[in-house]
Scaffold this motif. Structure first.
Motif, short mmCIF file in Angstrom:
data_model
loop_
_atom_site.label_atom_id
_atom_site.label_comp_id
_atom_site.label_asym_id
_atom_site.label_seq_id
_atom_site.Cartn_x
_atom_site.Cartn_y
_atom_site.Cartn_z
N THR A 155 17.21 -6.58 5.86
CA THR A 155 17.57 -7.84 6.54
C THR A 155 18.54 -7.62 7.70
O THR A 155 18.51 -8.35 8.67
CB THR A 155 18.19 -8.84 5.54
OG1 THR A 155 19.19 -8.18 4.79
CG2 THR A 155 17.15 -9.41 4.61
N ASN A 156 19.38 -6.59 7.60
CA ASN A 156 20.31 -6.34 8.72
C ASN A 156 19.74 -5.30 9.68
O ASN A 156 20.48 -4.51 10.28
CB ASN A 156 21.68 -5.90 8.20
CG ASN A 156 21.64 -4.59 7.45
OD1 ASN A 156 20.59 -4.19 6.97
ND2 ASN A 156 22.76 -3.91 7.35
N LYS A 185 21.22 -5.12 13.24
CA LYS A 185 22.54 -4.49 13.33
C LYS A 185 22.41 -2.96 13.26
O LYS A 185 23.02 -2.24 14.05
CB LYS A 185 23.41 -5.00 12.18
CG LYS A 185 24.85 -4.65 12.36
CD LYS A 185 25.72 -5.80 11.98
CE LYS A 185 27.12 -5.54 12.44
NZ LYS A 185 27.95 -6.70 12.37
N ASP A 233 20.95 -3.75 4.11
CA ASP A 233 21.01 -4.95 3.27
C ASP A 233 19.59 -5.46 3.01
O ASP A 233 18.67 -5.11 3.74
CB ASP A 233 21.82 -6.02 4.01
CG ASP A 233 22.58 -6.91 3.05
OD1 ASP A 233 22.18 -6.98 1.88
OD2 ASP A 233 23.57 -7.52 3.48
N LYS A 248 20.60 -1.80 -3.86
CA LYS A 248 21.63 -1.84 -4.91
C LYS A 248 21.38 -2.89 -5.99
O LYS A 248 21.90 -2.78 -7.09
CB LYS A 248 23.01 -2.01 -4.28
CG LYS A 248 23.15 -3.22 -3.42
CD LYS A 248 24.42 -3.12 -2.57
CE LYS A 248 24.41 -4.21 -1.52
NZ LYS A 248 25.30 -3.98 -0.43
N PHE A 249 20.58 -3.92 -5.66
CA PHE A 249 20.27 -4.93 -6.68
C PHE A 249 18.94 -4.66 -7.37
O PHE A 249 18.55 -5.40 -8.29
CB PHE A 249 20.24 -6.34 -6.06
CG PHE A 249 21.55 -6.75 -5.45
CD1 PHE A 249 22.71 -6.75 -6.21
CD2 PHE A 249 21.63 -7.14 -4.13
CE1 PHE A 249 23.92 -7.13 -5.66
CE2 PHE A 249 22.84 -7.52 -3.57
CZ PHE A 249 23.99 -7.52 -4.34
N TYR A 273 20.00 -14.50 -0.95
CA TYR A 273 20.77 -14.05 -2.11
C TYR A 273 21.35 -15.28 -2.79
O TYR A 273 21.56 -16.31 -2.16
CB TYR A 273 21.89 -13.11 -1.69
CG TYR A 273 21.42 -11.72 -1.43
CD1 TYR A 273 21.04 -10.90 -2.49
CD2 TYR A 273 21.35 -11.20 -0.15
CE1 TYR A 273 20.60 -9.61 -2.26
CE2 TYR A 273 20.92 -9.91 0.09
CZ TYR A 273 20.54 -9.12 -0.98
OH TYR A 273 20.11 -7.85 -0.76
N GLU A 278 24.81 -12.88 -7.36
CA GLU A 278 24.86 -11.62 -6.65
C GLU A 278 26.08 -11.57 -5.74
O GLU A 278 26.48 -12.58 -5.18
CB GLU A 278 23.57 -11.43 -5.83
CG GLU A 278 22.39 -11.18 -6.75
CD GLU A 278 21.06 -11.57 -6.13
OE1 GLU A 278 20.07 -11.00 -6.57
OE2 GLU A 278 21.02 -12.43 -5.25
N THR A 279 26.64 -10.42 -5.61
CA THR A 279 27.87 -10.29 -4.84
C THR A 279 27.58 -10.43 -3.35
O THR A 279 26.70 -9.75 -2.83
CB THR A 279 28.47 -8.88 -5.06
OG1 THR A 279 28.38 -8.59 -6.44
CG2 THR A 279 29.89 -8.80 -4.60
N GLY A 334 19.77 -13.92 3.64
CA GLY A 334 19.30 -12.71 2.97
C GLY A 334 20.25 -11.54 3.08
O GLY A 334 19.85 -10.38 2.92
N TYR A 335 21.52 -11.81 3.36
CA TYR A 335 22.51 -10.72 3.47
C TYR A 335 23.43 -10.70 2.26
O TYR A 335 23.85 -11.76 1.80
CB TYR A 335 23.39 -10.92 4.71
CG TYR A 335 22.67 -10.79 6.02
CD1 TYR A 335 21.85 -9.70 6.28
CD2 TYR A 335 22.80 -11.76 6.99
CE1 TYR A 335 21.19 -9.59 7.48
CE2 TYR A 335 22.15 -11.64 8.21
CZ TYR A 335 21.34 -10.55 8.44
OH TYR A 335 20.70 -10.44 9.63
N SER A 336 23.77 -9.51 1.80
CA SER A 336 24.77 -9.41 0.75
C SER A 336 26.13 -9.08 1.36
O SER A 336 27.11 -8.96 0.65
CB SER A 336 24.38 -8.34 -0.27
OG SER A 336 24.40 -7.07 0.34
N ASP A 337 26.16 -8.93 2.68
CA ASP A 337 27.42 -8.61 3.35
C ASP A 337 27.56 -9.49 4.60
O ASP A 337 26.67 -9.47 5.47
CB ASP A 337 27.44 -7.13 3.74
CG ASP A 337 28.82 -6.67 4.17
OD1 ASP A 337 29.56 -7.48 4.76
OD2 ASP A 337 29.17 -5.50 3.91
N ASN A 363 26.91 -8.20 8.14
CA ASN A 363 25.57 -7.85 8.63
C ASN A 363 24.98 -8.91 9.54
O ASN A 363 23.87 -8.74 10.05
CB ASN A 363 24.63 -7.61 7.44
CG ASN A 363 24.84 -6.23 6.84
OD1 ASN A 363 25.23 -5.31 7.56
ND2 ASN A 363 24.61 -6.09 5.56
#
Lengths: 289, 397
Positions: free
Chosen positions: A160-161, A164, A211, A230-231, B60, B65-66, B328-331, B334
């Motif tokens: 998704t990133n 970037k 990501d 990671k998930f 997410y 989820e983190t 859709g980002y976990s961070d 991003n």
């Protein structure tokens, strides 16, 4: 919904037509995706002296594949000349790898390139259903890079990133040819390998930086790594065939269990842990946790 | 609420008082039509939106989820400061004197609950309400008194902030860099977009740009904050491009951060600024909330004011976590310009943002038109610099 698969022959066996195993596994997963297909097979003894540069030339919206074989001395100059043409998409630079891909089903790839007869120590395959970029031959997997020869990646899911990561790689001077997120994986891993040469570390770096939901397989001349995000949002499975059904022994990896069934790799079946690369080395089958 | 909104509300109330007839339309309609009534008050932030989740890009779930908001400030070889939320309270100095103690109390409470964010302050904190500081302080250097580093060390700051004005500032940066091991951020708002490469070369760990100050400069007259953020991000990237060209290897640990302050005062703007390239936001809203108690009808004590700041920050944290998750980002970090779309040609030009429905920036569209024109007319092909020149003549600098 893409399908990925890989084979690593046991005991450095390079006399078996590994292409037929990949073909079977891809055919059994064809229901997952029908837009394009591709394989990368290593150590078939073809390109020992010269580098093989595969590329697509876009003419009137159609992609036609070309191959050039060049000496190591001419490699940089040839790559430079090819990259100056905006209608050329370089798909691979290889000495020990044969990378073939196109739009259509796996049987179309077989009709065009006779992939079933290609021998090698290991290889990867891909079936693509297009999500974020167009259905064209250059967007088919496996993806490689001109940053270093003999590296190929197949990918199921989404980075998704992607934007970037792509910007960061371009900032470092890397050239990317498509708008497909999977190409970023190949270039990122190559960039890491150029820095430290450690495939496991390169994959951990990617898990840290990328990501989204993804599973990918990266192949180099002496190894194959399976990596899940990671998930663990995208599935993947691997198993062993100890030598049965007229096959020599090998490890097989795929998205669906049906693909392992199709080649009898039903022993020691496991799923890679999320966020932890599993690496199979050609000369020493070893699973790293 | 801006002056125009206040004007409409006041007008509606006066109308009602004068005529005694209730309005048949909502005040909201007038506010919505405000942009049509006066083109001068168009705010490009309102014309920039984040794209939603897509079929291939599932969101997410922040509850299971983190979603990481963490950021580490400080380049290689320097001590780092870690924030749980990418915000540093950077308020108006005039407000600080009244309200910084309440903000201090709120930041301590936030830190205790694992929500560490920073504070930039020029003045000393008395810490009368809650003694020990539990969050990172970036001490802003006051050029009017010739204090040495030892003076600044008294408040044990984790970081320093230098407001760059002229060459003297560069000398200060050089001197402090030698002696101070923590992150040094340089506010370049007065001289933006110049000297950034030099400042980074001298070891600054981050650049602070106040969009409100910059757009008052002659060079940025008529431009919007998104142009400032876009240019600031490019200026930092150019520094690293130069290092790459000189084979001066660097990795992610060595990246300087971009802090955007000014009119980024809501969760929506934080998301948009981050997508355009900001790593940390210099956030002033907490200071304004702390300050607002002066105008409150009910008497407030320090604890309740700190509660307001605390609650606002927790709400903001939830919002800035939710949007990256939906994308859709976990961070949080991003986010990138490709996550934004705009319906405004001006916003597309100023921030290089893709136009809605076209997924191309306005510049890219014009470039394509130039190429097609050149092909159709059989004109000798333009190289990239010639194309850029034609582009500039069409869309301006």
């Amino acid at each position: 919904m893409c399908g990925i698969c890989a084979i690593m022959m046991d005991n450095h066996n390079k006399d078996f037509p590994i292409g037929c195993l990949l073909y079977k596994m891809m055919e059994s997963q064809q229901i997952r995706a029908q837009d394009s297909t591709g394989v990368a097979i290593f150590n078939n003894g073809e390109n020992q002296e010269l580098y093989r540069i595969d590329y697509f030339r876009k003419i009137d919206g159609m992609y036609t594949s070309f191959t050039e074989k060049v000496s190591p001395e001419r490699l940089d100059k040839t790559l430079y000349e090819l990259t100056q043409n905006p209608n050329i998409v370089i798909t691979s630079v290889a000495k020990e790898m044969t990378l073939l891909k196109d739009i259509g089903l796996v049987r179309d790839l077989e009709a065009k390139y006779k992939i079933r007869s290609i021998q090698g120590t290991h290889g990867i395959g891909h079936l693509r259903i297009a999500t974020s970029s167009r259905v064209t031959a250059d967007n088919a997997h496996p993806f490689s890079t001109i940053a270093m020869p003999d590296i190929a990646v197949v990918h199921n899911g989404e980075i998704t990133n992607y934007s970037k990561l792509r910007s960061a790689l371009e900032l470092q001077g890397h050239r990317l040819f498509t708008r497909c997120d999977s190409e970023v994986i190949a270039v990122f891993i190559a960039d890491q390998l150029l820095r430290h040469g450690n495939l496991e570390k390169a994959n951990y770096e990617l898990i840290k930086n990328a990501d989204g939901p993804f599973t990918y397989i990266v192949a180099t001349p002496d190894s194959i790594a399976i990596v899940r995000d990671k998930f663990g949002a995208r599935k993947c499975i691997f198993g062993y065939n100890p030598g049965s059904n007229d096959y020599p022994s090998f490890w097989a990896m795929a998205t669906d269990l049906s693909a392992l069934d199709s080649v009898g790799a039903t022993f020691h079946v496991e799923t890679p842990q999320p966020g932890k690369p599993k690496i199979f080395y050609r000369d020493e089958i070893q699973i790293l946790n | 609420m801006n002056d125009a909104n206040k004007f409409i509300i006041r007008k509606a109330i006066l109308e009602l008082a004068k005529t005694g007839i209730p309005r048949s339309t909502s005040i909201d309609d007038d506010v919505r039509n405000l942009h049509n009534m006066n083109s001068k008050i168009i705010n490009l932030w309102d014309y920039v939106t984040a794209i939603g989740a897509q079929l291939s890009r599932p969101p997410y779930d922040p509850y299971r989820e983190t979603i990481s908001l963490n950021i580490s400030i400080g380049r290689k070889r320097h001590k780092k400061v870690n924030l749980d939320i990418p915000l540093i309270i950077y308020g108006n100095t005039a407000i600080q004197y009244n309200s910084i103690e309440f903000v201090h109390l709120a930041l301590n409470r936030l830190a205790e609950k694992g929500n560490v964010l920073g504070l930039i302050s020029e003045i000393e904190i008395n810490t009368i309400y809650d003694g020990k500081r539990k969050y990172p302080l970036f001490k802003k250097i006051d050029f009017s008194n010739n204090d040495s580093l030892e003076d600044y060390k008294k408040s044990s700051p984790e970081g320093l902030v230098i407001e760059y004005k002229d060459e003297t500032s560069l000398k200060v940066l050089q001197n402090f860099r030698k002696e101070f091991d923590g992150p040094i951020l340089v506010d370049v708002s007065e001289i933006f977009p110049f000297h950034i490469k030099t400042i980074l070369r001298e070891g600054a760990d981050g650049i602070i740009v106040d969009t409100e100050k910059v757009i008052k400069n002659e060079r940025y007259k008529g431009k919007h904050a998104i142009a400032v953020i876009h240019d600031a991000k490019n200026a930092i990237d150019d520094y690293y491009k130069g290092r790459e060209a000189n084979n001066d290897d660097y990795d992610n640990d060595d990246k300087a951060i971009l802090v955007i302050a000014g009119d980024v005062n809501s969760a929506g703007k934080i998301i948009k600024a981050a997508a355009l390239g900001a790593n940390v936001i210099g956030y002033s809203t907490s200071m304004l909330i702390a300050h607002s108690h002066i105008y409150s009808e009910k008497t407030s004590n320090a604890s309740s004011i700190a509660d307001d700041v605390y609650s606002h920050m927790i709400g903001t944290k939830g919002e800035i976590k939710g949007i990256p998750a939906a994308l859709g980002y976990s961070d949080f970090h991003n986010l990138s310009p490709s996550d934004l779309r705009t319906s405004s040609i001006d916003a597309s030009l100023q921030g290089d943002i893709q136009l809605e429905g076209l997924d191309k920036t306005y510049k890219e569209m014009i470039e394509e038109i130039i190429k097609e024109y050149v092909n159709d007319k059989g004109i000798q092909k333009l190289d990239s610099s010639e194309t850029q020149e034609v582009l500039r003549s069409i869309v301006g600098k």
